[in-house]
Design an enzyme around this catalytic site. Structure first.
Site, short mmCIF file in Angstrom:
data_model
loop_
_atom_site.label_atom_id
_atom_site.label_comp_id
_atom_site.label_asym_id
_atom_site.label_seq_id
_atom_site.Cartn_x
_atom_site.Cartn_y
_atom_site.Cartn_z
CB CYS A 245 -33.31 -0.53 -10.99
SG CYS A 245 -31.84 -0.75 -9.42
CG ASN B 281 -2.13 -1.38 1.33
OD1 ASN B 281 -1.98 -1.16 2.04
ND2 ASN B 281 -2.23 -1.59 0.42
CB CYS C 22 -10.41 -27.46 -22.33
SG CYS C 22 -9.45 -29.06 -23.72
#
Length: 627
Positions: A437, A57, A174
């Site tokens: 929403c 940080n 894969c």
């Protein structure tokens, strides 16, 4: 005169001094924001952050020093700011913003909430708390040189959840296990498969394998002998184990994969790597572990590889791989069997870098430095302190507009890239609430699932918590309570809810099938939504791997023929699920810039070839939000 000075003149300075502000997040943006707030004149600030300071940080979170590592971000940020603004009232909470103590009444005491968060789950929670409390929210995020500040005011603008959020990128298993073509494929292989196979909970990788398949159908094999191979044998030391594993996963497994000639007709054939051809006896040097400059056990430090931005040779990658395996077994044996990748775990990052580079070399893919590999493995776009400072300044400007009752002047501002390569700020008018929403407009949702096989436990984990972001769910069918979360639930009710968790929906006392409406509530968030159940027999394994789809398409309920077919139309499909339950900057992406703001911007998106029925391993390749 700057815009902030102009707004300060328009607003009584005593008004600013009296306003109470809540900041959520004390990271890269948070440090800049706290400093800017107090220098602007704000006197009453509450700060919430659950994280502690890490060495990584320090290059951008300027309120912290090396001596602060391990301490609370919120508390240290407060102490640092009080040194140059001693008269300001700053209340630091070292806690999770989702804790019960931060209820609606707590949010109501603030004039505005300013977010500097780094994960989707917490963002959604704060959005709902602000809606419930009727407090304006200013959101933000950065990724490298890009970033945004958005304003969310109940009833006036769209809320944070009005638009779907970018979903984590996925890759076919894969491709990861057999035919990698990019370093990110090798990184995922090393992180999710090799590291887990050697040091993680082996029960958690039952459907994946570090061995490329030679089967024509592309299925991944789980041979019991393969699992036993990765166990340390009786009397075997760590050096012998590391060498045996090296030859297996980088040598013999590639030889096995080459036996399937059809796979390599249109691809470059990989080259097996065996230890005797990569290293001589003089190259293998084990120093029993030297600590890095941060005091952590480090394979690269043991081998004298001190520059993290230098790309290691094939020999050096082999040495780091062997050394890291030995160090895990000899110095960190307590972690073996339960290790999970962490971007701040130096030894784990070194193992993943070395393993990924060796695999990349086999498949003709350019290798990368520890610095670059760490960024890819941890989904890190390295932070730019200047971007954080710009975004923090924009947050304060929007807060001043809100507190000056000039909400019509508020803008959503995006820091974007111009085709010339130069950066610029793109202001966009605030969008109105989305009438579809399910959070701020409470639009009912449709939940498509196979009611003959689905259980409440699956719905809770896959839909209610992961996709709807509900923290403490209560689920009802009409007036019947089917599930409740909390610590004060009576024992007989706990037993009742537990008995229902794994019961098939069609076997409920009142069967749950097409037409039934489930009500989901979270009293802490003051959140409520309705799920209209729709039975479906089959799902597309690639596009709908969870076997459940949630949409806002109520009209589809009238389509009885669609109940047995995968849905092809989902106008408002919820896409903001996340890959991991993590409280750091691993999964959340920068908000997409509205079309009105993207003229003149450019971003190249690489398309991934897929096969129609492949399993897919979800991973965010880039652009996490930095805070």
């Amino acid at each position: 005169m700057s815009r902030s000075e102009e707004l300060n003149q328009q607003m009584d300075i005593n008004g600013i001094e009296k306003e109470k502000v809540l900041m959520v997040g004390a990271g890269g943006i948070g440090c800049e924001l706290l400093k800017t707030l107090v220098l602007t004149g704000f006197q009453h600030i509450h700060l919430i952050d659950m994280d502690t300071i890490e060495v990584s940080n320090l290059n951008r979170q300027f309120l912290f020093r090396k001596s602060h590592v391990g301490q609370s971000k919120a508390k240290v940020a407060r102490e640092a700011v009080l040194k140059f603004r001693p008269g300001v009232e700053i209340v630091a909470h070292h806690a999770n913003v989702k804790n019960q103590e931060f209820d609606i009444d707590f949010f109501k005491q603030f004039s505005v909430v300013l977010n500097g968060l780094d994960n989707l789950e917490a963002r959604r929670h704060v959005n709902r708390m602000c809606l419930a409390a009727g407090v304006p929210l200013v959101e933000s995020g950065t990724t490298g040189y890009l970033g945004q500040v958005t304003v969310h005011i109940k009833g006036q603008t769209e809320c944070y959840e009005c638009q779907p959020k970018p979903a984590p990128k996925s890759y076919p298993v894969c491709t990861i296990t057999s035919t990698p073509s990019k370093l990110i494929h090798c990184i995922v292989w090393a992180k999710e498969l090799a590291l887990a196979k050697l040091f993680g909970d082996k029960g958690q990788v039952s459907d994946l394998d570090v061995r490329p398949t030679s089967n024509e159908d592309g299925a991944v094999s789980n041979d019991p002998d393969e699992a036993q191979f990765f166990e340390v044998r009786s009397g075997e030391n760590s050096k012998a184990y590391a060498e045996r594993v090296f030859d297996r996963i980088f040598g013999q497994n590639i030889v096995t994969a080459l036996q399937n000639e059809d796979t390599w007709k249109a691809r470059r054939r990989p080259d097996p790597l065996f230890l005797e051809k990569v290293l001589t006896e003089d190259d293998v040097v084990t120093t029993n572990g030297v600590c890095s400059s941060e005091g952590t056990i480090s394979a690269s430090a043991s081998l004298g590889l001190k520059n993290p931005q230098e790309t290691w040779s094939v020999k050096d990658n082999a040495r780091v791989f062997l050394e890291s395996v030995q160090l895990f077994l000899d110095k960190r044996s307590k972690d073996v069997g339960k290790l999970v990748f962490d971007k701040d775990d130096q030894l784990a990052v070194e193992f993943v870098t070395a393993a990924a580079n060796l695999r990349a070399h086999s498949f003709g893919i350019p290798m990368q430095s520890l610095f670059e590999a760490k960024g890819m493995a941890g989904n890190i776009i390295h932070a730019i302190a200047t971007t954080n400072a710009i975004i923090a300044g924009l947050i304060v400007l929007e807060a001043l507009k809100i507190l000056s009752n000039k909400t019509k002047e508020c803008r959503m501002t995006y820091c974007v890239e111009h085709p010339s390569g130069k950066m610029l700020l793109m202001p966009v008018e605030m969008a109105e609430p989305n009438p579809r929403c399910y959070v701020c407009s409470e639009t009912p949702l449709v939940l498509e699932l196979n009611t003959a096989t689905a259980t409440m436990r699956e719905v809770l984990e896959k839909v209610v918590k992961r996709k709807l972001g509900v923290t403490d769910p209560v689920i009802m069918q009409g007036s019947n309570l089917l599930h409740e979360s909390g610590e004060d639930i009576e024992e007989d009710m706990v037993a009742y809810y537990t008995a229902l968790l794994d019961k098939k929906f069609v076997d409920y006392p009142t069967p749950i099938t097409t037409g039934v409406v489930l009500t989901v509530e979270d009293y802490h968030q003051d959140f409520r939504c309705s799920l209209h159940v729709k039975h479906r027999e089959t799902f597309d394994e690639e596009k709908e791997p969870e076997g459940m789809v949630i949409t806002g398409d109520l009209a589809s309920l009238n389509n009885t023929d669609a109940s047995a077919q995968p849905s092809t139309a989902a106008p408002s499909k919820i896409q903001n699920g996340h890959a991991e339950e993590e409280e750091d900057d691993d999964v959340v992406m920068v908000e997409p810039v509205p079309k009105a703001a993207t003229a003149g911007t450019k971003r190249k998106l690489e398309e991934e070839d897929t096969q129609p029925t492949e399993k897919r391993l979800r991973v965010t390749e880039s652009v996490p939000i930095e805070v």
